[in-house]
Design a protein around this motif. Sequence first.
Motif, PDB file in Angstrom:
ATOM      1  N   MET A   1      18.897  61.543  83.042  1.00 27.86           N
ATOM      2  CA  MET A   1      18.220  60.085  83.600  1.00 27.86           C
ATOM      3  C   MET A   1      16.894  60.135  83.897  1.00 27.86           C
ATOM      4  O   MET A   1      16.428  61.260  84.994  1.00 27.86           O
ATOM      5  CB  MET A   1      19.229  59.545  84.481  1.00 27.86           C
ATOM      6  CG  MET A   1      18.986  57.946  84.715  1.00 27.86           C
ATOM      7  SD  MET A   1      19.603  57.092  85.962  1.00 27.86           S
ATOM      8  CE  MET A   1      21.285  56.534  85.300  1.00 27.86           C
ATOM      9  N   ASN A   2      15.842  59.732  83.214  1.00 29.46           N
ATOM     10  CA  ASN A   2      14.383  59.753  83.726  1.00 29.46           C
ATOM     11  C   ASN A   2      14.086  58.659  84.794  1.00 29.46           C
ATOM     12  O   ASN A   2      14.958  57.669  85.042  1.00 29.46           O
ATOM     13  CB  ASN A   2      13.470  59.918  82.532  1.00 29.46           C
ATOM     14  CG  ASN A   2      13.495  58.588  81.704  1.00 29.46           C
ATOM     15  OD1 ASN A   2      13.681  57.541  82.360  1.00 29.46           O
ATOM     16  ND2 ASN A   2      13.355  58.718  80.478  1.00 29.46           N
ATOM     17  N   GLN A   3      13.030  58.686  85.114  1.00 23.74           N
ATOM     18  CA  GLN A   3      12.545  57.495  86.448  1.00 23.74           C
ATOM     19  C   GLN A   3      12.541  56.019  85.736  1.00 23.74           C
ATOM     20  O   GLN A   3      13.212  55.305  86.371  1.00 23.74           O
ATOM     21  CB  GLN A   3      10.956  57.931  86.524  1.00 23.74           C
ATOM     22  CG  GLN A   3      10.683  57.181  87.893  1.00 23.74           C
ATOM     23  CD  GLN A   3       9.094  57.395  88.526  1.00 23.74           C
ATOM     24  OE1 GLN A   3       8.355  58.036  87.675  1.00 23.74           O
ATOM     25  NE2 GLN A   3       8.695  56.899  89.261  1.00 23.74           N
ATOM     26  N   SER A   6      16.190  54.874  85.741  1.00 20.51           N
ATOM     27  CA  SER A   6      16.522  54.738  87.103  1.00 20.51           C
ATOM     28  C   SER A   6      16.217  53.417  87.577  1.00 20.51           C
ATOM     29  O   SER A   6      16.831  52.645  88.323  1.00 20.51           O
ATOM     30  CB  SER A   6      16.156  55.817  88.032  1.00 20.51           C
ATOM     31  OG  SER A   6      16.122  57.080  87.394  1.00 20.51           O
ATOM     32  N   ILE A   7      14.828  53.213  87.430  1.00 15.28           N
ATOM     33  CA  ILE A   7      14.357  51.792  88.060  1.00 15.28           C
ATOM     34  C   ILE A   7      14.953  50.825  87.180  1.00 15.28           C
ATOM     35  O   ILE A   7      15.335  49.828  87.798  1.00 15.28           O
ATOM     36  CB  ILE A   7      12.614  51.934  87.551  1.00 15.28           C
ATOM     37  CG1 ILE A   7      12.021  53.048  88.742  1.00 15.28           C
ATOM     38  CG2 ILE A   7      12.268  50.529  87.990  1.00 15.28           C
ATOM     39  CD1 ILE A   7      10.695  53.377  88.252  1.00 15.28           C
ATOM     40  N   THR A   9      17.941  50.668  85.845  1.00 13.02           N
ATOM     41  CA  THR A   9      19.471  50.565  86.705  1.00 13.02           C
ATOM     42  C   THR A   9      19.176  49.888  87.744  1.00 13.02           C
ATOM     43  O   THR A   9      20.043  49.091  87.993  1.00 13.02           O
ATOM     44  CB  THR A   9      19.778  52.007  86.952  1.00 13.02           C
ATOM     45  OG1 THR A   9      19.950  52.921  85.666  1.00 13.02           O
ATOM     46  CG2 THR A   9      21.349  52.083  87.229  1.00 13.02           C
ATOM     47  N   ILE A  10      18.292  50.140  88.727  1.00 16.79           N
ATOM     48  CA  ILE A  10      18.402  49.338  90.170  1.00 16.79           C
ATOM     49  C   ILE A  10      17.983  48.033  89.691  1.00 16.79           C
ATOM     50  O   ILE A  10      18.473  47.126  90.216  1.00 16.79           O
ATOM     51  CB  ILE A  10      17.224  50.154  90.961  1.00 16.79           C
ATOM     52  CG1 ILE A  10      18.054  51.410  91.330  1.00 16.79           C
ATOM     53  CG2 ILE A  10      16.810  49.357  92.196  1.00 16.79           C
ATOM     54  CD1 ILE A  10      16.917  52.197  92.143  1.00 16.79           C
ATOM     55  N   ASP A  12      18.865  46.250  87.231  1.00 14.76           N
ATOM     56  CA  ASP A  12      20.362  45.819  86.765  1.00 14.76           C
ATOM     57  C   ASP A  12      21.249  45.516  87.982  1.00 14.76           C
ATOM     58  O   ASP A  12      21.699  44.280  87.889  1.00 14.76           O
ATOM     59  CB  ASP A  12      20.958  46.730  86.098  1.00 14.76           C
ATOM     60  CG  ASP A  12      20.515  46.618  84.508  1.00 14.76           C
ATOM     61  OD1 ASP A  12      19.805  45.836  83.917  1.00 14.76           O
ATOM     62  OD2 ASP A  12      21.053  47.458  83.557  1.00 14.76           O
ATOM     63  N   ILE A  13      20.939  46.243  89.016  1.00 17.29           N
ATOM     64  CA  ILE A  13      21.935  46.200  90.103  1.00 17.29           C
ATOM     65  C   ILE A  13      21.565  44.927  90.903  1.00 17.29           C
ATOM     66  O   ILE A  13      22.430  44.001  91.178  1.00 17.29           O
ATOM     67  CB  ILE A  13      22.070  47.281  90.923  1.00 17.29           C
ATOM     68  CG1 ILE A  13      22.529  48.571  90.363  1.00 17.29           C
ATOM     69  CG2 ILE A  13      22.918  47.162  92.275  1.00 17.29           C
ATOM     70  CD1 ILE A  13      22.427  49.894  90.807  1.00 17.29           C
ATOM     71  N   ARG A  15      19.616  42.474  89.776  1.00 16.66           N
ATOM     72  CA  ARG A  15      19.964  41.046  89.001  1.00 16.66           C
ATOM     73  C   ARG A  15      21.578  40.580  89.030  1.00 16.66           C
ATOM     74  O   ARG A  15      21.807  39.425  89.646  1.00 16.66           O
ATOM     75  CB  ARG A  15      19.560  41.476  87.499  1.00 16.66           C
ATOM     76  CG  ARG A  15      19.134  40.275  86.720  1.00 16.66           C
ATOM     77  CD  ARG A  15      18.833  40.574  85.459  1.00 16.66           C
ATOM     78  NE  ARG A  15      19.829  41.229  84.688  1.00 16.66           N
ATOM     79  CZ  ARG A  15      20.572  40.496  83.960  1.00 16.66           C
ATOM     80  NH1 ARG A  15      20.453  39.456  83.832  1.00 16.66           N
ATOM     81  NH2 ARG A  15      21.456  41.293  83.184  1.00 16.66           N
ATOM     82  N   MET A  16      22.274  41.756  89.079  1.00 19.11           N
ATOM     83  CA  MET A  16      23.809  40.988  89.033  1.00 19.11           C
ATOM     84  C   MET A  16      24.105  40.843  90.444  1.00 19.11           C
ATOM     85  O   MET A  16      24.924  39.749  90.430  1.00 19.11           O
ATOM     86  CB  MET A  16      24.503  42.462  88.549  1.00 19.11           C
ATOM     87  CG  MET A  16      26.089  41.994  88.625  1.00 19.11           C
ATOM     88  SD  MET A  16      26.157  40.473  87.495  1.00 19.11           S
ATOM     89  CE  MET A  16      25.742  41.040  85.856  1.00 19.11           C
ATOM     90  N   MET A  17      23.625  41.598  91.706  1.00 16.23           N
ATOM     91  CA  MET A  17      23.850  40.961  92.900  1.00 16.23           C
ATOM     92  C   MET A  17      23.438  39.499  92.951  1.00 16.23           C
ATOM     93  O   MET A  17      23.915  38.742  93.545  1.00 16.23           O
ATOM     94  CB  MET A  17      23.223  41.846  93.916  1.00 16.23           C
ATOM     95  CG  MET A  17      23.866  43.196  94.183  1.00 16.23           C
ATOM     96  SD  MET A  17      23.176  44.187  95.424  1.00 16.23           S
ATOM     97  CE  MET A  17      24.318  45.493  95.465  1.00 16.23           C
ATOM     98  N   ARG A  19      22.398  36.895  90.731  1.00 14.49           N
ATOM     99  CA  ARG A  19      23.568  36.221  89.829  1.00 14.49           C
ATOM    100  C   ARG A  19      24.823  35.921  90.517  1.00 14.49           C
ATOM    101  O   ARG A  19      25.352  34.889  90.316  1.00 14.49           O
ATOM    102  CB  ARG A  19      23.598  36.847  88.507  1.00 14.49           C
ATOM    103  CG  ARG A  19      22.531  36.776  87.301  1.00 14.49           C
ATOM    104  CD  ARG A  19      22.766  37.647  86.249  1.00 14.49           C
ATOM    105  NE  ARG A  19      23.947  37.219  85.658  1.00 14.49           N
ATOM    106  CZ  ARG A  19      23.757  36.348  84.352  1.00 14.49           C
ATOM    107  NH1 ARG A  19      22.832  35.783  83.934  1.00 14.49           N
ATOM    108  NH2 ARG A  19      24.692  35.999  83.515  1.00 14.49           N
ATOM    109  N   SER A  20      25.607  37.027  91.121  1.00 12.15           N
ATOM    110  CA  SER A  20      26.761  36.752  91.548  1.00 12.15           C
ATOM    111  C   SER A  20      26.820  36.228  92.924  1.00 12.15           C
ATOM    112  O   SER A  20      27.773  35.384  93.242  1.00 12.15           O
ATOM    113  CB  SER A  20      27.484  37.831  91.337  1.00 12.15           C
ATOM    114  OG  SER A  20      27.302  38.789  92.331  1.00 12.15           O
TER     115      SER A  20
END
Lengths: 218, 99
Positions: A1-3, A6-7, A9-10, A12-13, A15-17, A19-20
């Motif tokens: 996984m590159n930089q 990772s950014i 992915t964070i 995504d996290i 956004r989902m927090m 949205r929910s």
Amino acid sequence: MNQSESIETIRDIRRMMERSSRFISLSGLSGVSAGVCALAGAWIAHPYVYGYKEYIIHPEIAIVQAMAEDYSILFNTWLFWIAVGTFFSAFISAFVFTWIKSKKEGIPVWGNASKRVLASVGIPMIVGGIFLFRLLQFGTFGLVAPACLIFYGLGLVNAAKYTLNEIKYLGYTEIILGLISMWFIGYGLYFWAIGFGLMHIVYGIWMWLKYDYKNIHA
Amino acid sequence: MINPIEQLNKAFDNRIRLGIMSALMVNSEINFNELKELMQLTDGNLASHLKTLEDHQYIQVKKGFIGRKTNTRYSITKSGEKQFKQHLAALEKMIRSMQ
């Protein structure tokens, strides 16, 4: 996984927090439509409030109701039905625009977040409703508009943590207007029209420009 | 120094499972249909990822009924929360080390 992964992915996290847990599909157009309904309601109510028209529907029944201290005298006033009509038209039109937006964004309209928003606005509003009912029974009509504004404002401030943050400022605005209007008894309907009409439209346009307009023209 | 990549949790290297965990971190409970709408997935796809997380004991399942419809609710476990936080910390370290 590159930089950059990772950014991503964070992101995504986060956004989902969001949205929910926050009901972010509240549409600015809902504010505008609710504001228009409120202005129309205030315009219809104006001649009844300031005595140009008789606000009792059946005066002959009202006398009996008043003597018996019957609660149902409330339902015998045009103002009560104007208020009911204004509330439901505002609520339904606001719901429609938000429903359209949430469908477009794939966010549940009846999910955890929207339930929390409704409960947080609802509790102060139901308490406010009972409070207003007692005010009317005591004939304290001058405090009706201030109480509407204050309880609604408290509901918005309470709900803001589960939806768009601008709602908090709308809430503060309503509370401040409500407090000021307590010292301008007799001008309640005008404050009410500014708070529920004008402010909904102003904040609605602001929120629409900030969240919706940009996405359409991105 | 420990290589932060080794601290990343394999169970979370999938976007869908990561999404499910993120949503459950900030909600005490979410039901199946709401997760489906949030993640925009089909029943089968979502169910298989939920099963994986359940097998790891990162989430727990409560089955109930609303009327005649089944209502399956999910919540995060203590261990799931701990693992997810560790995963986040590892991601953070990775980003820092590369700057």
